[in-house]
Design an enzyme around this catalytic site. Sequence first.
Site, short mmCIF file in Angstrom:
data_model
loop_
_atom_site.label_atom_id
_atom_site.label_comp_id
_atom_site.label_asym_id
_atom_site.label_seq_id
_atom_site.Cartn_x
_atom_site.Cartn_y
_atom_site.Cartn_z
N LEU A 204 11.25 1.17 6.94
CA LEU A 204 10.61 1.61 5.71
C LEU A 204 11.28 2.92 5.29
O LEU A 204 11.43 3.82 6.13
CB LEU A 204 9.10 1.80 5.99
N TYR B 189 0.83 -1.21 0.00
CA TYR B 189 0.00 0.00 0.00
C TYR B 189 0.86 1.26 0.00
O TYR B 189 2.08 1.20 0.16
CB TYR B 189 -0.95 0.00 1.20
N LYS C 63 6.47 -1.81 1.92
CA LYS C 63 5.27 -1.23 2.54
C LYS C 63 4.12 -2.21 2.34
O LYS C 63 3.30 -2.08 1.44
CB LYS C 63 4.95 0.16 1.99
N GLU D 34 12.37 2.24 14.03
CA GLU D 34 11.44 3.27 13.56
C GLU D 34 10.16 3.22 14.38
O GLU D 34 10.01 2.36 15.26
CB GLU D 34 11.14 3.08 12.07
C1 LIG Z 1 4.71 4.57 5.69
C2 LIG Z 1 5.64 4.31 6.81
C3 LIG Z 1 6.60 5.25 7.24
C4 LIG Z 1 6.65 6.67 6.74
O1 LIG Z 1 6.81 6.80 5.36
P1 LIG Z 1 6.31 8.10 4.60
O2 LIG Z 1 6.58 7.78 3.17
O3 LIG Z 1 7.15 9.23 5.09
O4 LIG Z 1 4.86 8.28 4.91
C5 LIG Z 1 7.52 4.86 8.20
N1 LIG Z 1 7.47 3.64 8.76
C6 LIG Z 1 6.56 2.73 8.41
C7 LIG Z 1 6.57 1.40 9.08
C8 LIG Z 1 5.62 3.04 7.43
O5 LIG Z 1 4.69 2.13 7.10
#
Ligand SMILES: *Cc1c(COP(=O)(O)O)cnc(C)c1O
Length: 282
Positions: free
Chosen positions: A202, A32, A146, A178
């Site tokens: 990510l 996604y 993702k 993270e």
């Molecule tokens: C989507 C997401 C992020 C942040 O990514 P952006 O592209 O900046 O929205 C960070 N960590 C995880 C686990 C995510 O799913």
Amino acid sequence: MRKVLINERLVEEQDAEVAYNDRGYNFGDGIYEYIRIYDGQLFTVREHFERLLRSATEIGLDLKYSIDDLIKLVKELAATNQVTNGGIYLQVTRGAAPRDHAFPTPPVEPVLTAFTRSYDRPFKSLQEGVSAVTTEDIRWLRCDIKSLNLLGNVLAKEYATKYNASEAIQHRDGTVTEGSSSNVYAVKDGTIYTHPTNNLILNGITRRVIQWICEDENIPFKEEAVSVDFLKQADEVFISSTSVEIMPIIKVDGEAINEEIVGKVTRQLQKGFEKYINSHSE
Ligand SMILES: *Cc1c(COP(=O)(O)O)cnc(C)c1O
């Protein structure tokens, strides 16, 4: 009435259905993206769809759409729903097939769905900062994808919610990886530290925007993992994501960061971010 996108069709929300045997539902077998809309325009949408295509490749999902096809589809959806400020969730699953862990043979058509959400930017939290708690990172070893398989992230976020915190900062054996849906940064003596982009985190698009700002403004940016102890003793802590932008963290596990005062590097990045909203939206 609000519409949602199912494959290439815009469908009334109450009529939108997917199959019970969709692999997204049975296995979390899909990917996604979440794209932000500011003033009716999509922010860094190309970067998001490049990442979606990468995620697809990494899980062996053959997506027949180009980046331009995807942009066209979500733009139509956003326009139909008249979203001024908000975002678009877009997910793609490997499709509907009789339940079997292995990929369907022959392959079935992937199922693409997307929906919009309208909301204002979190100005108050961006100004004042929010709190976080730390928790063990129990996720799999391909966090660079993702994926719709979000159980580890869900449990982490629920843990944060239970302790009245906005985000859960995850760590593997004391090394910060993270947030549950955000990247995490510590600032010490003017240098930003964040986990390198490998299989354990990510690679955020907002993280990339932060790197652009750091290049513009000569802010030292080190892709170096830090410990939970380092984080708690940092001058500044913040998180980033498409939905929270550059969000100051003023408390970790109940312990104040910089006496709960949002630091100047965080403020500088927040300011720089505004310029990118204007230059990277379409
Ligand atoms: C989507 C997401 C992020 C942040 O990514 P952006 O592209 O900046 O929205 C960070 N960590 C995880 C686990 C995510 O799913």
